[in-house]
Write a protein that holds these residues in place. Structure first.
Motif, mmCIF file in Angstrom:
data_model
loop_
_atom_site.group_PDB
_atom_site.id
_atom_site.type_symbol
_atom_site.label_atom_id
_atom_site.label_comp_id
_atom_site.label_asym_id
_atom_site.label_seq_id
_atom_site.Cartn_x
_atom_site.Cartn_y
_atom_site.Cartn_z
ATOM 1 N N SER A 55 0.837 -1.203 0.000
ATOM 2 C CA SER A 55 0.000 0.000 0.000
ATOM 3 C C SER A 55 0.871 1.251 0.000
ATOM 4 O O SER A 55 1.852 1.341 0.731
ATOM 5 C CB SER A 55 -0.912 0.008 1.232
ATOM 6 N N HIS A 56 0.471 2.220 -0.816
ATOM 7 C CA HIS A 56 1.222 3.471 -0.907
ATOM 8 C C HIS A 56 0.518 4.621 -0.196
ATOM 9 O O HIS A 56 1.168 5.582 0.220
ATOM 10 C CB HIS A 56 1.451 3.833 -2.378
ATOM 11 N N SER A 57 -0.811 4.517 -0.081
ATOM 12 C CA SER A 57 -1.564 5.566 0.607
ATOM 13 C C SER A 57 -2.675 4.900 1.407
ATOM 14 O O SER A 57 -3.469 4.129 0.862
ATOM 15 C CB SER A 57 -2.140 6.575 -0.390
ATOM 16 N N VAL A 58 -2.717 5.199 2.704
ATOM 17 C CA VAL A 58 -3.618 4.507 3.628
ATOM 18 C C VAL A 58 -4.417 5.512 4.438
ATOM 19 O O VAL A 58 -3.858 6.455 5.008
ATOM 20 C CB VAL A 58 -2.823 3.590 4.589
ATOM 21 N N LEU A 59 -5.721 5.295 4.484
ATOM 22 C CA LEU A 59 -6.597 6.056 5.381
ATOM 23 C C LEU A 59 -7.050 5.105 6.471
ATOM 24 O O LEU A 59 -7.710 4.104 6.195
ATOM 25 C CB LEU A 59 -7.812 6.604 4.620
ATOM 26 N N PHE A 127 -7.165 7.304 -1.711
ATOM 27 C CA PHE A 127 -6.276 6.335 -1.086
ATOM 28 C C PHE A 127 -6.425 4.973 -1.760
ATOM 29 O O PHE A 127 -7.523 4.588 -2.164
ATOM 30 C CB PHE A 127 -6.596 6.201 0.403
ATOM 31 N N ASP A 128 -5.323 4.247 -1.827
ATOM 32 C CA ASP A 128 -5.431 2.894 -2.389
ATOM 33 C C ASP A 128 -5.940 1.897 -1.360
ATOM 34 O O ASP A 128 -6.434 0.825 -1.710
ATOM 35 C CB ASP A 128 -4.116 2.417 -3.016
ATOM 36 N N THR A 129 -5.866 2.272 -0.066
ATOM 37 C CA THR A 129 -6.335 1.386 0.999
ATOM 38 C C THR A 129 -7.028 2.174 2.096
ATOM 39 O O THR A 129 -6.482 3.156 2.596
ATOM 40 C CB THR A 129 -5.163 0.588 1.616
ATOM 41 N N GLN A 186 -10.206 0.857 -8.010
ATOM 42 C CA GLN A 186 -9.769 -0.489 -7.636
ATOM 43 C C GLN A 186 -9.016 -0.520 -6.304
ATOM 44 O O GLN A 186 -8.220 -1.431 -6.051
ATOM 45 C CB GLN A 186 -8.931 -1.124 -8.749
ATOM 46 N N GLY A 187 -9.289 0.467 -5.439
ATOM 47 C CA GLY A 187 -8.713 0.451 -4.099
ATOM 48 C C GLY A 187 -9.388 -0.589 -3.225
ATOM 49 O O GLY A 187 -10.402 -1.192 -3.607
ATOM 50 N N ARG A 188 -8.832 -0.780 -2.016
ATOM 51 C CA ARG A 188 -9.326 -1.832 -1.126
ATOM 52 C C ARG A 188 -9.767 -1.275 0.217
ATOM 53 O O ARG A 188 -9.235 -0.274 0.691
ATOM 54 C CB ARG A 188 -8.224 -2.867 -0.832
ATOM 55 N N ILE A 189 -10.723 -1.991 0.824
ATOM 56 C CA ILE A 189 -11.079 -1.757 2.226
ATOM 57 C C ILE A 189 -10.691 -3.008 3.006
ATOM 58 O O ILE A 189 -11.060 -4.130 2.611
ATOM 59 C CB ILE A 189 -12.588 -1.532 2.452
ATOM 60 N N LEU A 190 -9.965 -2.847 4.105
ATOM 61 C CA LEU A 190 -9.656 -3.948 5.021
ATOM 62 C C LEU A 190 -10.504 -3.744 6.267
ATOM 63 O O LEU A 190 -10.423 -2.698 6.913
ATOM 64 C CB LEU A 190 -8.173 -3.956 5.404
#
Length: 278
Positions: A55-59, A127-129, A186-190
């Motif tokens: 991940s390069h950018s995380v919220l 954000f990508d994540t 195409q970002g993700r949620i964890l």
């Protein structure tokens, strides 16, 4: 004289495993008898850490109230060059004393948006994540007190009978709306949540105040992961047993007899990666 027995620090054990997970991209969860008397952090934190490797950018949702195990992972990704932004209804300055001494200065350097994620709008980046670890169950129930309140940062009750147990049924839908706004294509949620029979369960916090948190049952879980804007990339389920510790199970149905009412930690944990389709 025999040497003193080494003091075991579960938080540090979990953090060490999580940082190894971050480095390798493989989740080093702590399970079985090694996880006895550990909270769900021993499975969810290494799981999420492994997924942050690229991940390069995380919220991070609920940043200010992150436990030290998860906070250690978040701070490490900033050291590795990832962009991290936190969002929470609590300002980190109000809870500075809860952070580990070796984390305080780094925590205060992370940009944090002090607002309700459900109504928040992106500023100048996506954000990508988006990460929500053991936080979604509080959204829709917990409310911040006025900053002048030095007794408790949350509006909670002194008795169990006075504790708020209402959570708008639309909360999860609003959460996914917000995540969709903040995610790049195409970002993700964890997401990780306590899982069991379902519904609001009574909880007593570390200050002795009462509140409810939401425990996901099969109906709520199915609704959460069925939003057509996302596809399920991964699901994992763990349950806790007082003799066997935490162990992975095959499906959500294996958790429905669990409940963590008035317990210090969950006895069922569900985790999912949702990938934004567009």
């Amino acid at each position: 004289m025999e040497p003193l027995a080494e003091i075991v620090n579960p938080e540090q054990i979990i953090l060490d495993k999580a940082l190894l997970s971050l480095n390798t991209g493989e989740a080093q969860v702590i399970a079985g008898v090694d996880s006895l008397e550990m909270s769900e952090r021993c499975v969810e934190v290494p799981w999420a850490a492994a997924l942050l490797q690229d991940s390069h950018s995380v919220l991070d949702i609920g940043f200010s109230m992150s436990p030290p195990e998860w906070m250690g992972v978040l701070l490490r990704i900033t050291e590795l060059g990832s962009k991290l932004v936190g969002i929470d209804i609590i300002d980190p300055i109000r809870v500075e004393s809860r952070y580990r001494a070796d984390q305080v200065s780094a925590v205060m350097e992370v940009p944090v948006r002090v607002e309700d994620f459900l109504t928040a709008k992106p500023h100048d980046e996506l954000f990508d994540t988006v990460v929500c670890i053991s936080t979604l169950e509080h959204i829709g129930i917990d409310r911040a007190t006025d900053p002048s309140n030095s007794a408790t940062v949350f509006e909670r009750a002194e008795s169990a009978t006075d504790a708020n147990d209402f959570r708008d049924p639309a909360t999860d839908s609003a959460f996914l709306d917000a995540a969709n706004r903040f995610l790049s294509s195409q970002g993700r949620i964890l997401i990780s949540v306590p899982a069991g029979s379902g519904g609001p369960i009574l909880h007593q916090d570390s200050l002795g105040y009462y509140t409810h948190q939401f425990e996901y049952g099969p109906e709520q879980w199915t609704a959460l992961i069925s939003d057509p804007r996302f596809t399920v990339e991964q699901e994992q389920f763990y349950r806790y047993d007082s003799e066997a510790g935490w162990n992975q199970v095959d499906e959500f149905a294996d958790l429905t007899d669990q409940t963590s009412t008035l317990m210090p930690y969950a006895t069922g944990c569900a985790m999912v990666v949702l990938r934004k389709i567009m």
